[in-house]
Scaffold this motif. Structure first.
Motif, PDB file in Angstrom:
ATOM      1  N   LYS A  83      53.289  35.211  52.350  1.00  0.00           N
ATOM      2  CA  LYS A  83      53.141  34.866  51.092  1.00  0.00           C
ATOM      3  C   LYS A  83      53.653  34.030  50.950  1.00  0.00           C
ATOM      4  O   LYS A  83      52.666  32.947  50.411  1.00  0.00           O
TER       5      LYS A  83
ATOM      6  N   GLU B 162      52.462  31.153  53.295  1.00  0.00           N
ATOM      7  CA  GLU B 162      51.129  30.627  53.235  1.00  0.00           C
ATOM      8  C   GLU B 162      50.850  30.182  51.679  1.00  0.00           C
ATOM      9  O   GLU B 162      49.641  29.188  51.471  1.00  0.00           O
ATOM     10  N   ASP B 163      51.625  30.041  50.982  1.00  0.00           N
ATOM     11  CA  ASP B 163      50.808  29.766  49.064  1.00  0.00           C
ATOM     12  C   ASP B 163      51.101  28.593  48.970  1.00  0.00           C
ATOM     13  O   ASP B 163      50.758  27.448  49.340  1.00  0.00           O
TER      14      ASP B 163
ATOM     15  N   TRP C 121      48.996  26.364  52.289  1.00  0.00           N
ATOM     16  CA  TRP C 121      47.758  26.587  51.370  1.00  0.00           C
ATOM     17  C   TRP C 121      47.557  25.540  50.153  1.00  0.00           C
ATOM     18  O   TRP C 121      46.024  24.789  50.368  1.00  0.00           O
TER      19      TRP C 121
ATOM     20  N   ASN D  84      42.341  27.304  46.835  1.00  0.00           N
ATOM     21  CA  ASN D  84      43.313  27.557  47.673  1.00  0.00           C
ATOM     22  C   ASN D  84      45.020  28.006  47.632  1.00  0.00           C
ATOM     23  O   ASN D  84      45.548  28.351  48.980  1.00  0.00           O
TER      24      ASN D  84
ATOM     25  N   LYS E  95      47.416  30.972  47.230  1.00  0.00           N
ATOM     26  CA  LYS E  95      48.017  32.399  47.162  1.00  0.00           C
ATOM     27  C   LYS E  95      48.662  33.558  46.561  1.00  0.00           C
ATOM     28  O   LYS E  95      48.536  34.243  46.863  1.00  0.00           O
TER      29      LYS E  95
ATOM     30  N   GLU F 238      49.242  37.703  43.348  1.00  0.00           N
ATOM     31  CA  GLU F 238      48.769  37.752  44.544  1.00  0.00           C
ATOM     32  C   GLU F 238      47.261  37.832  44.609  1.00  0.00           C
ATOM     33  O   GLU F 238      46.258  37.391  44.972  1.00  0.00           O
TER      34      GLU F 238
ATOM     35  N   ALA G 286      45.272  35.146  42.871  1.00  0.00           N
ATOM     36  CA  ALA G 286      44.945  34.107  43.563  1.00  0.00           C
ATOM     37  C   ALA G 286      43.664  34.549  44.412  1.00  0.00           C
ATOM     38  O   ALA G 286      42.716  33.320  44.615  1.00  0.00           O
ATOM     39  N   GLU G 287      43.782  35.553  44.738  1.00  0.00           N
ATOM     40  CA  GLU G 287      42.813  36.478  45.617  1.00  0.00           C
ATOM     41  C   GLU G 287      41.478  36.016  44.695  1.00  0.00           C
ATOM     42  O   GLU G 287      40.452  35.756  45.244  1.00  0.00           O
TER      43      GLU G 287
ATOM     44  N   LYS H 121      40.050  32.287  44.233  1.00  0.00           N
ATOM     45  CA  LYS H 121      39.212  31.842  45.274  1.00  0.00           C
ATOM     46  C   LYS H 121      38.428  32.493  45.773  1.00  0.00           C
ATOM     47  O   LYS H 121      37.427  31.777  45.802  1.00  0.00           O
TER      48      LYS H 121
END
Lengths: 349, 349
Positions: free
Chosen positions: A262, A265-266, A269, B277, B279, B337, B340-341, B344
């Motif tokens: 994670k 990815e963070d 991105w 963007n 995460k 997490e 962020a989701e 987004k």
């Protein structure tokens, strides 16, 4: 070929192909050679330097490998063009300093470039994409052998090829590999690796070679010893070390994917988010973010962006390239705006 | 109405409408009232607190304005639900601490909420979107007058309404305005403004009221003096100061647009890039970035994102809201997490 034609093409060594191209950007072999009976370039007077150029130039530009080439007298270039060559790794920093009769001959696809009147009379370098020292050596060996039949090289049976600086004497060879090691940096393992490299008499430099810092997690590793070993031995021993570094970076990436996915990815991105939205961006920030994006592409975290595309971005976001694209001189603030614009456009596609 | 229904709606005061809604998020009027002959809540025993609740509850929930309402006994709520109410500014931090017979009655559209057994027996607040203290006062005045006919308020002819803390005695009124002042912060003018506010006997607090820091460039400005002035005078003098702050923020935004447009665009678009963007993202980083995005929307730098949408995001990215959406308890890392989701997803639409 015109100098501005370089802008429209991707240097062969940036194509993102070849062995381990997820970690090894490019492999380079450079040979230093000097003509007999003429002082080294730094000691030569203008007349002698002109003589050096006049002797070497026709032999080089008429070589089969240089059929299609670009020839430039350095002093005839403006600052932007000089830096354009530097940014494409076709000339050294030293070579673009003022000084009569300095020249460079560049093979069209940029795999081979030959500097005349750098520190040595001749500096020949071949670059290949990915981990391919042998491929680079195969190119440079051919032209070196052919040139040695037409030029009288300064050579001693005791010492080998004589060079302006004793650190190049012997083979005159510098073999180097440009590595992208983001995971070893992120996990704080890089210093251990760099210390180990130093103990093996190898040198580590940054993205722009001698005197440059490691930026964007790029490390250029090269041999320091040129004397007492054959060219093949130098390539072989450097290759063995590089293979170990590659496997350490690979293992570190796997560990991070397993344990810190994670976070990874963070980071990746966010880099994409900033690159595709910034309106003002410096080249050093860009390089750091592109480094993350490259890792994301290599780990399939970001799809649709390949290494070639990112490698190319690394080059075109540099100051001289930005100004070439803009078609005019730009100050630092203007470049930061233009850079952001170029990156945004490229990423949109 | 169920507590979970709150999640599906945008609080009326977040709608981004009303006067100067580019700078004033919301306006709030709160009145403190106590019943005669019963100790203040902090001095009352459990039986007395129960008595307070039993007297006040039926009068409040049967009021015309509270026709459709949500009634909650605080101790019957779990931690997430308590914090959900706090995050929506419907209860105070103090009110969600454990303690029998604390309750809250909330009008369905969240413009009016009445806490029972907070520091005072009754705390009534009305919130309106934008700069609209009069609108909030109009609501709270109606219910206060009606309640005063049915409840015996503790009132002194000398002092006015009596309250647990002397700072509320008199009118029992706290009028406050939530301001978004990113440009005054960015240009380092905010401290001068805050100092001037302090000299005028006004208080400045953060996004979550008393005891909270200024975050995301939000400042809640309220009257400190409740005694010796009428309600209309309090509203009037606060309004005059707010109008000045609004014009300073406006002028500062215009100056920035004229002189630092690129920097401003960069800041705003980077915020968008990271928000859409990332995460993993904390609530404090989110609030800071949303603040930039709100400014971008107000200045038409970012189109297609309106204030209502951003105001809503400010609320739903908070810890209790995140957990409500997820339908389960989440630790801090899990929330980062999920946050962020959610962001987004929202921004994609």
């Amino acid at each position: 070929m015109e100098l501005s034609d370089l802008l429209g093409q991707t240097s062969e060594w940036l194509k993102g192909t070849g062995d381990s191209s997820d970690i090894v950007v490019s492999s380079r072999i450079r040979l230093a050679r000097n003509l007999e009976k003429i002082p080294f370039s730094h000691w030569a007077n203008e007349k002698q330097k002109k003589q050096i150029l006049d002797i070497i130039k026709p032999v080089v530009i008429n070589h089969e490998l240089m059929k299609e080439h670009l020839f430039c007298i350095i002093d005839e270039l403006d600052e932007v063009d000089k830096n354009l060559l530097l940014e494409r790794h076709l000339v050294s920093k030293e070579h673009i300093q003022p000084g009569g009769s300095k020249a460079v001959v560049i093979k069209n696809n940029e795999t081979l470039s030959i500097m005349i009147n750098e520190e040595d009379h001749l500096r020949m370098q071949a670059i290949k994409s990915g981990f391919n020292l042998q491929g680079a050596w195969d190119i440079v060996k051919v032209i070196d052998e052919d040139l040695s039949g037409k030029l009288e090289y300064a050579f001693s049976n005791n010492w080998g090829y004589l060079t302006a600086c004793p650190t190049n004497t012997g083979t005159g060879m510098r073999a180097s590999v440009m590595l992208h090691l983001p995971s070893l940096v992120m996990t704080n393992q890089i210093n251990k690796v760099l210390q180990a490299i130093a103990k093996l008499s190898l040198a580590v430099r940054g993205f722009y070679g001698e005197g440059s810092d490691a930026t964007g997690n790029f490390f250029q590793v090269s041999n320091q010893i040129t004397l007492g070993y054959s060219e093949d031995e130098i390539i072989d021993s450097l290759s063995r070390v590089i293979k170990q570094i590659i496997s350490q970076e690979k293992q570190s990436r796997i560990n991070q994917l397993n344990n810190q996915r994670k976070m990874l990815e963070d980071k990746i991105w966010r880099a994409y988010g900033v690159l595709s939205n910034a309106k003002v961006i410096s080249s050093s920030e860009t390089i750091d973010l592109l480094s993350n994006l490259r890792l994301g592409s290599d780990l399939d975290i970001v799809n649709g962006i390949n290494s070639r595309f990112i490698n190319e971005l690394f080059i075109i976001i540099q100051p001289a390239h930005i100004q070439k694209v803009a078609g005019k001189k730009l100050n630092s603030a203007q470049r930061d705006e233009k850079r952001a614009e170029i990156i945004k456009d490229k990423l949109k596609k």
